[in-house]
Design a protein around this motif. Sequence first.
Motif: not given
Length: 416
Positions: A32-37, A41, A62, A64
Amino acid sequence: MKLKRTVALAAAVFAATSFNAMAAGKVQVEYWSNSLSPKFDSVMKDLTGKFNASQTEIEAKWVDVPWDAFQARMVAAVASGNVPGLVNLPKPWMDQYAQAKIIVPITKQASGFKGIYTEGANKDASYDGQIYGLPWYQVTGVLFYNKELLAKAGVKEAPKSFSELMQTAKLVKEKTGVAGFSPKLNDGFTGWFLYEGLPVLKDGKAVFNSPAHVKLVEEFAAAYKAGVFPKDVFKMGFEEQIAAFGSQKIAMFAEGAHALKRTKTDSPKVYAETGVAGFPHAGGKTPFGGFLFLWSVPKGYKNVDAAVKLGKFLTNDEAQLAFAKASATFPSTNKALEDAYFQSGAKSADPVERATAVAATAIKTSRTLTVSGLPDEAAMNKKLDDEVQAAVTGRKSAKQALDDATAFWNSKLTAK
């Protein structure tokens, strides 16, 4: 012919079945990334694809998660036992989750390659003597200064220590009438204590009312009273500082390397007179304004080695450089920071280009100056900031203000 076709068909079915079995047998690592999409992307999908192409036993997926939903979703996942393999956390959250034991230490898995990261990043990745995160992208502050105003004050070069910075700011005010320095005072004063190398907590108690802490606040109060700091310093955020610098209402401030892009358009004369230096160190031996994101493994994930393998890939030199270029942030590995992308502006006359190189060097010792895991973090930090503001603006003595804030903190810590 029929037999040959039958054999061929059987072979094809067997191959397809075997391939599907192999794919099904891969360890799935959702991260999980944090507010990147959607902004990032492209780079994240590219990194995921490259990792998967390099693996025979692990497959990354991946996902988000928006910033505002991240913590609730993370806690819910750990409670349910249905957790991802990696989560992207800012340093304060990493500390908080390590303390709450909802992420696991990865000291053993990371010990063989932690040397690729910077000194500051390695320190940030640790909590209570254990490694809880793999350092990823980061930012730090650099010092921007008006060379013309400093020259009028008789100062020929940027300050090399915080005491020199304060003295330079005082001289600028005395000689030019312009506020010499605008420190960040609207984003938590604990950072200034840590920058000076002064403890905030010790043995579970607040200790920021010592003579050394009082002296620092008194120094800020004296500067404020003398006009060395702008009168609206407590209200000045990013936009306000940029505007004040562009209109020559302040001579020095600290921000990220990208900060003056608007000044180049709005105030070209000021931009041409802008000097750049690393923010000077104090007792904490770090610049001011650092902030790091890391990859951590949630409690309950069964394939920690696989998760760390993905984390190692995401934080290697090539992957970090790719993300840094896409996001205008900085990597946390020594080698990536030496790349020409960051260092090409080291001798440039352009302030933003030079600031990028300065930050890439300064960031190697940069720390995230924060105190995490407080029982009532918002209320406690607000109380300290309110008391410091009262002291700096002359409504209260520094000693009384810090005594009151310390007592409030300890009442919260005792009730925890």
